[in-house]
Enzyme design. Structure first.
Site, mmCIF file in Angstrom:
data_model
loop_
_atom_site.group_PDB
_atom_site.id
_atom_site.type_symbol
_atom_site.label_atom_id
_atom_site.label_comp_id
_atom_site.label_asym_id
_atom_site.label_seq_id
_atom_site.Cartn_x
_atom_site.Cartn_y
_atom_site.Cartn_z
ATOM 1 N N SER A 272 -35.551 4.765 16.822
ATOM 2 C CA SER A 272 -35.467 3.640 15.879
ATOM 3 C C SER A 272 -36.109 3.996 14.543
ATOM 4 O O SER A 272 -35.573 3.679 13.475
ATOM 5 C CB SER A 272 -36.181 2.416 16.454
ATOM 6 O OG SER A 272 -35.483 1.940 17.574
ATOM 7 N N ARG B 215 -34.446 4.552 10.616
ATOM 8 C CA ARG B 215 -34.992 3.854 9.440
ATOM 9 C C ARG B 215 -35.504 4.849 8.406
ATOM 10 O O ARG B 215 -35.472 4.579 7.205
ATOM 11 C CB ARG B 215 -36.072 2.866 9.888
ATOM 12 C CG ARG B 215 -35.411 1.628 10.558
ATOM 13 C CD ARG B 215 -36.283 1.014 11.594
ATOM 14 N NE ARG B 215 -35.731 -0.213 12.156
ATOM 15 C CZ ARG B 215 -34.932 -0.278 13.246
ATOM 16 N NH1 ARG B 215 -34.545 0.822 13.869
ATOM 17 N NH2 ARG B 215 -34.497 -1.453 13.693
ATOM 18 N N GLY C 184 -25.188 1.958 18.063
ATOM 19 C CA GLY C 184 -25.237 0.542 17.695
ATOM 20 C C GLY C 184 -26.200 0.294 16.545
ATOM 21 O O GLY C 184 -25.933 -0.524 15.658
ATOM 22 N N SER D 13 -32.736 -9.661 18.607
ATOM 23 C CA SER D 13 -32.169 -8.359 18.249
ATOM 24 C C SER D 13 -32.789 -7.802 16.977
ATOM 25 O O SER D 13 -32.641 -8.368 15.892
ATOM 26 C CB SER D 13 -30.650 -8.476 18.068
ATOM 27 O OG SER D 13 -30.155 -7.325 17.427
ATOM 28 N N GLN E 165 -31.768 -5.124 15.680
ATOM 29 C CA GLN E 165 -30.661 -4.607 14.866
ATOM 30 C C GLN E 165 -30.141 -5.692 13.936
ATOM 31 O O GLN E 165 -29.888 -5.453 12.751
ATOM 32 C CB GLN E 165 -29.534 -4.091 15.763
ATOM 33 C CG GLN E 165 -29.937 -2.832 16.525
ATOM 34 C CD GLN E 165 -28.876 -2.335 17.482
ATOM 35 O OE1 GLN E 165 -27.835 -2.984 17.666
ATOM 36 N NE2 GLN E 165 -29.123 -1.201 18.099
ATOM 37 N N ASP F 215 -34.827 -1.742 26.077
ATOM 38 C CA ASP F 215 -34.158 -0.478 26.430
ATOM 39 C C ASP F 215 -34.661 0.110 27.743
ATOM 40 O O ASP F 215 -34.103 1.088 28.242
ATOM 41 C CB ASP F 215 -34.371 0.558 25.314
ATOM 42 C CG ASP F 215 -33.540 0.222 24.078
ATOM 43 O OD1 ASP F 215 -32.581 -0.563 24.201
ATOM 44 O OD2 ASP F 215 -33.864 0.738 22.992
ATOM 45 N N LYS G 183 -24.913 -3.450 25.988
ATOM 46 C CA LYS G 183 -25.518 -2.214 25.477
ATOM 47 C C LYS G 183 -24.471 -1.086 25.549
ATOM 48 O O LYS G 183 -23.283 -1.362 25.635
ATOM 49 C CB LYS G 183 -26.785 -1.878 26.274
ATOM 50 C CG LYS G 183 -27.906 -2.891 26.064
ATOM 51 C CD LYS G 183 -28.467 -2.785 24.660
ATOM 52 C CE LYS G 183 -29.570 -3.758 24.382
ATOM 53 N NZ LYS G 183 -29.983 -3.760 22.985
ATOM 54 N N ARG H 69 -29.129 6.016 28.839
ATOM 55 C CA ARG H 69 -30.305 5.534 29.574
ATOM 56 C C ARG H 69 -30.008 5.374 31.072
ATOM 57 O O ARG H 69 -30.910 5.508 31.902
ATOM 58 C CB ARG H 69 -30.845 4.242 28.960
ATOM 59 C CG ARG H 69 -31.298 4.458 27.515
ATOM 60 C CD ARG H 69 -32.255 3.407 27.010
ATOM 61 N NE ARG H 69 -32.316 3.446 25.552
ATOM 62 C CZ ARG H 69 -33.059 4.300 24.841
ATOM 63 N NH1 ARG H 69 -33.820 5.189 25.441
ATOM 64 N NH2 ARG H 69 -33.047 4.275 23.521
HETATM 65 C C1 S3P Z 1 -32.802 -1.028 18.211
HETATM 66 C C2 S3P Z 1 -32.752 -2.308 18.659
HETATM 67 C C3 S3P Z 1 -32.353 -2.678 20.031
HETATM 68 C C4 S3P Z 1 -32.362 -1.472 20.970
HETATM 69 C C5 S3P Z 1 -31.735 -0.263 20.348
HETATM 70 C C6 S3P Z 1 -32.481 0.132 19.075
HETATM 71 C C7 S3P Z 1 -33.217 -0.770 16.818
HETATM 72 O O1 S3P Z 1 -31.035 -3.213 20.002
HETATM 73 O O2 S3P Z 1 -31.683 -1.789 22.162
HETATM 74 O O3 S3P Z 1 -31.769 0.839 21.237
HETATM 75 O O4 S3P Z 1 -33.539 0.400 16.487
HETATM 76 O O5 S3P Z 1 -33.249 -1.740 16.029
HETATM 77 P P1 S3P Z 1 -30.755 -4.811 19.848
HETATM 78 O O6 S3P Z 1 -31.144 -5.183 18.485
HETATM 79 O O7 S3P Z 1 -29.280 -4.952 20.096
HETATM 80 O O8 S3P Z 1 -31.592 -5.450 20.914
#
Ligand code: S3P
Length: 433
Positions: free
Chosen positions: A22, A26, A93, A165, A167, A314, A341, A386
């Protein structure tokens, strides 16, 4: 490629885990938007983060990645250029949701595509609020591929997130950078806050109180230097292996322990896990530590609509392996996000656990797992990194060998997984069948 894992007598050793996925995403995004050159070490060169990096290169950002050191020549918040082709984001994602937020409010057009799994994942959770901010985005029934038109005016947003979320939150934060006035984004459940921390470290005017993120539009991001902590989510596979294998003790060094990420530690400890955190320290705005794990006798657990769900989102495939090795029956409810997921993780894990002789009952929003001793077997991971890694570490303490088929997806988040599990003594072979 397949993994073939044989039971181990014990696991031991000291190990370091690659950088956090993550934070690495970023680093690329905010490094590109900063006004000047940023430097990140321990960058994760997994396929997902490389997809984000490739997208920014296509939009004119100069980057240099050598080993795990990433240098990014940031172009400032208004310096990105239209890519000459579609941005292909593979399985990621995080890349897709965050980039739709950023690109949905630019003065140029973009197209975003992904692989089969990513093209099946819900995007309306970001498209709806972005539409309220003025974005003009066409999707295939709320899914990828997505075509984004240019926009001239971006409205600020005052929005309560209907899903837990990070994300979605981060997507809206990125879009809000381009708004004329202050935006407020409210969370019902705390989710990972790496975006907010990185923006603060870059001097952006953003604050968080009572789960409300308030931020100004049109601020400036200063370049930074950051050593990215090891990925806690990757470390969890080694922790689980050690907890369930007899006579084992390992030390995992330099792991990120940001409080919005470590719900797993609370869950594992409630189950009786012997885990100790040492040498806590800060790296920029992120905390990290060394984690010592020892074989533990595990008890079942009941998790229902708990705040711990978003803090360990996760980790559920790995937590299900703990539950399968625990004494008693565990129930997990309020985890229906797992169904959208990289695969439907409730069903992928239930299918695999049943094959290994573990009784499970699936609910629409959860699963019940009757603990026991796993047998060996032949497992599918449904293209989900995973799921693949969870069954691989389960093999360390099963009665017989476990074969996990088609494990290529592991490279999306943890390309050195095989080396790391071998290093602590897991007996694993691969073949290319
Ligand atoms: C993430 C947020 C999570 C997580 C993903 C990484 C991120 O997803 O499952 O592996 O880096 O912001 P969600 O926002 O869909 O929960």
């Amino acid at each position: 490629m397949n993994f073939y894992i044989e039971p181990s007598e014990n696991l031991s050793g000291e190990i370091e885990i690659p950088g956090d996925k993550s934070i690495s995403h970023r680093a690329v995004i905010f490094g590109s938007l900063a006004s000047g050159v940023s430097e990140f070490t321990n960058f994760l060169s997994g396929e997902d983060c490389l997809a984000t990096l490739s997208a920014f290169k296509k939009m004119g950002v100069y980057t240099n990645l050598s080993d795990d050191k990433l240098i990014i020549h940031g172009v400032g918040i208004n310096g990105l250029n239209k890519a000459s082709e579609a941005l292909y984001l593979g399985n990621s994602g995080t890349s897709a949701r965050l980039l739709v937020g950023l690109l949905g409010v630019q003065k140029f057009e973009s197209t975003i595509e992904g692989d089969k799994s990513l093209s099946g994942r819900p995007m309306n959770r970001v498209l709806d609020p972005l539409g309220k901010m003025g974005a003009n985005i066409q999707s295939k029934n709320g899914k990828l591929p997505i075509h984004i038109k240019s926009v001239n005016k971006v409205s600020s947003i005052n929005y309560s997130l209907p899903v837990a979320s990070a994300q979605v939150k981060s997507s809206l934060i990125l879009a809000s950078i381009y708004a004329d006035s202050q935006s407020k984004i409210k969370e019902k459940w705390v989710t990972r806050d790496h975006t907010e921390r990185m923006m603060k470290s870059m001097g952006y005017p953003v604050s968080v109180t009572d789960k409300i993120i308030s931020m100004e539009g049109k601020g400036k991001l200063n370049p930074i230097k950051l050593n990215i902590p090891g990925d806690f989510s990757s470390s969890v596979f080694l922790i689980v292996a050690c907890l369930i294998t007899p006579n084992s003790s390992i030390l995992i060094k330099n792991v990120g322990i940001n409080s919005t990420r470590v719900g797993f530690l609370h869950i594992a400890k409630m189950m009786g896990a012997n885990i100790h955190i040492h040498n806590k320290r800060m790296e920029g705005y992120e905390s990290l530590a060394d984690i010592n794990v020892k074989t533990s006798s595990l008890q079942s657990i009941q998790i229902e609509d708990s705040d711990l769900v978003s803090l360990s989102i996760d980790e559920f495939p790995a937590i299900f392996i703990l539950a399968a090795n625990a004494i008693g029956t565990s129930t997990f409810k309020g985890i229906k996000e797992l169904r959208v997921k990289e695969s439907d993780r409730i069903s992928s894990m239930a299918i695999g656990l049943k094959k290994l002789g573990i009784n499970t009952v699936e609910f629409e929003d959860g699963i019940q797992i009757e603990g026991g001793r796993l047998d060996g077997g032949n497992i599918e991971c449904f293209g989900d990194h995973r799921v693949a890694m969870s069954f691989a570490v389960a093999g360390a303490s099963a009665k017989n060998a476990i074969k996990v088929n088609n494990v290529e997806s592991v490279d999306t988040s943890f390309p050195s997984f095989l080396d790391c599990i071998k290093k602590i003594g897991i007996c694993v072979n691969t073949n290319k069948e």
